[in-house]
Design a protein around this motif. Structure first.
Motif, PDB file in Angstrom:
ATOM      1  N   PHE A   1       3.386  -4.034 -10.118  1.00 29.93           N
ATOM      2  CA  PHE A   1       4.442  -4.467  -9.486  1.00 29.93           C
ATOM      3  C   PHE A   1       4.244  -5.729  -8.420  1.00 29.93           C
ATOM      4  O   PHE A   1       5.292  -6.641  -8.218  1.00 29.93           O
TER       5      PHE A   1
ATOM      6  N   SER B   1      10.845   3.611  -7.210  1.00 22.87           N
ATOM      7  CA  SER B   1      10.177   4.955  -7.151  1.00 22.87           C
ATOM      8  C   SER B   1      11.324   5.789  -6.177  1.00 22.87           C
ATOM      9  O   SER B   1      12.299   5.209  -5.454  1.00 22.87           O
TER      10      SER B   1
ATOM     11  N   ARG C   1      -0.454   1.186 -10.741  1.00 23.95           N
ATOM     12  CA  ARG C   1       0.817   1.040 -10.862  1.00 23.95           C
ATOM     13  C   ARG C   1       1.175   0.180  -9.999  1.00 23.95           C
ATOM     14  O   ARG C   1       2.423  -0.758  -9.902  1.00 23.95           O
ATOM     15  N   GLY C   2       0.855   0.291  -8.454  1.00 20.59           N
ATOM     16  CA  GLY C   2       1.164  -0.858  -7.374  1.00 20.59           C
ATOM     17  C   GLY C   2       0.671  -2.217  -7.697  1.00 20.59           C
ATOM     18  O   GLY C   2       1.519  -3.089  -7.584  1.00 20.59           O
TER      19      GLY C   2
ATOM     20  N   ASP D   1       5.937  -4.013  -0.724  1.00 24.67           N
ATOM     21  CA  ASP D   1       4.912  -5.070  -0.449  1.00 24.67           C
ATOM     22  C   ASP D   1       3.747  -4.349  -0.558  1.00 24.67           C
ATOM     23  O   ASP D   1       3.736  -3.248  -0.273  1.00 24.67           O
ATOM     24  N   ASN D   2       2.706  -5.091  -0.927  1.00 23.03           N
ATOM     25  CA  ASN D   2       1.447  -4.450  -0.812  1.00 23.03           C
ATOM     26  C   ASN D   2       0.915  -3.912   0.743  1.00 23.03           C
ATOM     27  O   ASN D   2       1.157  -4.856   1.567  1.00 23.03           O
TER      28      ASN D   2
ATOM     29  N   LEU E   1      -7.765   0.608   1.586  1.00 27.11           N
ATOM     30  CA  LEU E   1      -7.301  -0.426   1.664  1.00 27.11           C
ATOM     31  C   LEU E   1      -7.203  -1.312   2.846  1.00 27.11           C
ATOM     32  O   LEU E   1      -7.156  -2.248   3.062  1.00 27.11           O
TER      33      LEU E   1
ATOM     34  N   GLU F   1       3.385   6.846  -0.964  1.00 26.59           N
ATOM     35  CA  GLU F   1       3.730   8.280  -0.796  1.00 26.59           C
ATOM     36  C   GLU F   1       4.268   8.998  -2.092  1.00 26.59           C
ATOM     37  O   GLU F   1       4.833   7.969  -2.876  1.00 26.59           O
TER      38      GLU F   1
ATOM     39  N   ASP G   1       5.934   0.682  -0.429  1.00 29.41           N
ATOM     40  CA  ASP G   1       5.926   0.991  -1.698  1.00 29.41           C
ATOM     41  C   ASP G   1       6.104   0.003  -2.665  1.00 29.41           C
ATOM     42  O   ASP G   1       7.260  -0.552  -2.508  1.00 29.41           O
ATOM     43  N   LEU G   2       5.193  -0.730  -3.435  1.00 25.20           N
ATOM     44  CA  LEU G   2       5.604  -1.780  -4.300  1.00 25.20           C
ATOM     45  C   LEU G   2       6.470  -1.491  -5.242  1.00 25.20           C
ATOM     46  O   LEU G   2       7.013  -2.552  -5.774  1.00 25.20           O
ATOM     47  N   ASN G   3       6.763  -0.356  -5.685  1.00 31.85           N
ATOM     48  CA  ASN G   3       7.948  -0.086  -6.740  1.00 31.85           C
ATOM     49  C   ASN G   3       9.227   0.237  -6.109  1.00 31.85           C
ATOM     50  O   ASN G   3       9.437   1.537  -5.341  1.00 31.85           O
TER      51      ASN G   3
HETATM   52  P1  ATP Z   1       7.566   8.526  -6.855  1.00 38.20           P
HETATM   53  O1  ATP Z   1       7.245  10.163  -6.769  1.00 38.20           O
HETATM   54  O2  ATP Z   1       8.309   7.913  -5.710  1.00 38.20           O
HETATM   55  O3  ATP Z   1       8.633   8.008  -8.017  1.00 38.20           O
HETATM   56  P2  ATP Z   1       5.145   7.901  -8.026  1.00 38.20           P
HETATM   57  O4  ATP Z   1       4.998   9.146  -8.599  1.00 38.20           O
HETATM   58  O5  ATP Z   1       4.794   6.697  -9.003  1.00 38.20           O
HETATM   59  O6  ATP Z   1       6.574   7.609  -7.114  1.00 38.20           O
HETATM   60  P3  ATP Z   1       2.487   7.772  -6.841  1.00 38.20           P
HETATM   61  O7  ATP Z   1       2.121   7.927  -8.152  1.00 38.20           O
HETATM   62  O8  ATP Z   1       2.254   9.040  -5.909  1.00 38.20           O
HETATM   63  O9  ATP Z   1       4.103   7.874  -7.028  1.00 38.20           O
HETATM   64  O10 ATP Z   1       2.325   6.212  -6.526  1.00 38.20           O
HETATM   65  C1  ATP Z   1       2.358   5.721  -5.328  1.00 38.20           C
HETATM   66  C2  ATP Z   1       3.156   4.417  -5.291  1.00 38.20           C
HETATM   67  O11 ATP Z   1       2.595   3.551  -4.545  1.00 38.20           O
HETATM   68  C3  ATP Z   1       3.520   3.701  -6.485  1.00 38.20           C
HETATM   69  O12 ATP Z   1       4.912   3.753  -6.623  1.00 38.20           O
HETATM   70  C4  ATP Z   1       3.126   2.558  -6.301  1.00 38.20           C
HETATM   71  O13 ATP Z   1       3.585   1.389  -6.790  1.00 38.20           O
HETATM   72  C5  ATP Z   1       2.641   2.325  -4.875  1.00 38.20           C
HETATM   73  N1  ATP Z   1       1.466   1.555  -4.793  1.00 38.20           N
HETATM   74  C6  ATP Z   1       0.357   1.557  -5.247  1.00 38.20           C
HETATM   75  N2  ATP Z   1      -0.811   0.761  -4.339  1.00 38.20           N
HETATM   76  C7  ATP Z   1      -0.004   0.277  -3.693  1.00 38.20           C
HETATM   77  C8  ATP Z   1      -0.253  -0.767  -2.531  1.00 38.20           C
HETATM   78  N3  ATP Z   1      -1.595  -1.300  -2.623  1.00 38.20           N
HETATM   79  N4  ATP Z   1       0.503  -1.236  -1.818  1.00 38.20           N
HETATM   80  C9  ATP Z   1       1.821  -0.582  -1.829  1.00 38.20           C
HETATM   81  N5  ATP Z   1       2.261   0.064  -2.561  1.00 38.20           N
HETATM   82  C10 ATP Z   1       1.276   0.718  -3.652  1.00 38.20           C
END
Ligand code: ATP
Length: 248
Positions: free
Chosen positions: A41, A185, A37-38, A197-198, A81, A161, A180-182
């Motif tokens: 984004f 979220s 998912r990350g 950002d990553n 990472l 998180e 969080d890249l999303n």
């Molecule tokens: P929420 O409960 O906050 O709506 P979610 O259920 O999507 O989110 P998770 O499945 O726990 O949350 O995913 C973790 C989040 O981390 C995702 O939103 C994803 O975009 C983000 N993510 C993943 N890899 C990276 C990365 N390398 N850097 C930054 N963010 C990341």
């Protein structure tokens, strides 16, 4: 081996780190899905740090310096990472590091504990040896909280998180900094400061900012730090982050 000439070399390298973490037993299978998912984004923002993310990094560092008990929370993805980068940030901001896993098992915690100790970070919190507390309203193993760490912390960095924990931590009166890249979220919306950002770019940038503040003696300048913090709006920053996504 991924050839360096591959156009998606950097991204594939990160994917490899995630795969290895799963094979080594400290990353849950769903951690690989979260990474996917990350990646999506990251692709959409052009795989680089935006000016908007830089602003959020500055506000985050200001808050870590203002904190009484700053804590960096680490899970399997963060360890895979950015373990060295997190240690550097903890040193630059005098923060503690605490293990918190969504799918906490003794084995995963032991492996991550050892990885930090191998790198000379012995004071890792949230380990199996500690008598852990539980954060209110979060009835699961991921609610574990170290007495000296997240249980009493006022400012926490919680990269990658999930929304539930971010929400509960905020309800418990903590300032929460998410990476969080999303930008849409629940975590991104719930948090006090969200860095879209990553993690592999955001954490070194935070360390760089922290060192610059220190060099100028600004890390102890409460007025300067509060000014940065007060001028930051997470809502506005998330809107700008969303605008950075290019669909063509
Ligand atoms: P929420 O409960 O906050 O709506 P979610 O259920 O999507 O989110 P998770 O499945 O726990 O949350 O995913 C973790 C989040 O981390 C995702 O939103 C994803 O975009 C983000 N993510 C993943 N890899 C990276 C990365 N390398 N850097 C930054 N963010 C990341």
């Amino acid at each position: 081996m991924i050839p360096k000439t591959h156009p998606r070399y950097e991204s594939l390298l990160l994917r490899d780190k995630i795969k290895n973490a799963f094979k080594e037993g400290y990353l849950a299978d769903s951690g690989m899905i979260a990474h996917g998912r990350g990646e999506t984004f990251d692709y959409l923002i052009g795989e680089k740090t935006t000016e908007t993310a830089k602003k959020a990094c500055e506000a985050a560092v200001a808050n870590l310096f203002l904190a009484k008990n700053p804590v960096l929370s680490v899970n399997g993805n963060t360890t895979a990472l950015a373990i060295d980068e997190i240690i550097n940030l903890a040193k630059a901001t005098d923060s503690k590091i605490e293990i918190n896993l969504f799918y906490r098992t003794e084995e995963r915690v032991n492996i991550i504990t050892e990885m930090f100790k191998e790198r000379g970070w012995d004071e890792i919190l949230g380990t199996n040896d500690e008598k852990l507390e539980y954060i209110n309203n979060l009835n699961s193993p991921r609610a574990t909280a170290s007495k000296d760490g997240s249980y009493t912390s006022d400012v926490m960095l919680v990269p990658l998180e999930d929304g539930d924990r971010a929400e509960v931590l905020v309800e418990n009166g903590k300032k929460i900094i998410a990476i969080d890249l999303n930008p849409v979220s629940r975590t991104a919306k719930m948090s006090t400061i969200t860095i879209v950002d990553n993690i592999v770019r955001a954490v070194p940038l935070m360390t760089k900012i922290a060192k610059e503040f220190k060099e100028k003696g600004l890390d102890k300048n409460t007025e300067f730090l509060e000014n940065i913090s007060n001028n930051f709006s997470n809502e506005e920053n998330l809107k700008d982050s969303l605008a950075a996504i290019k669909l063509k």
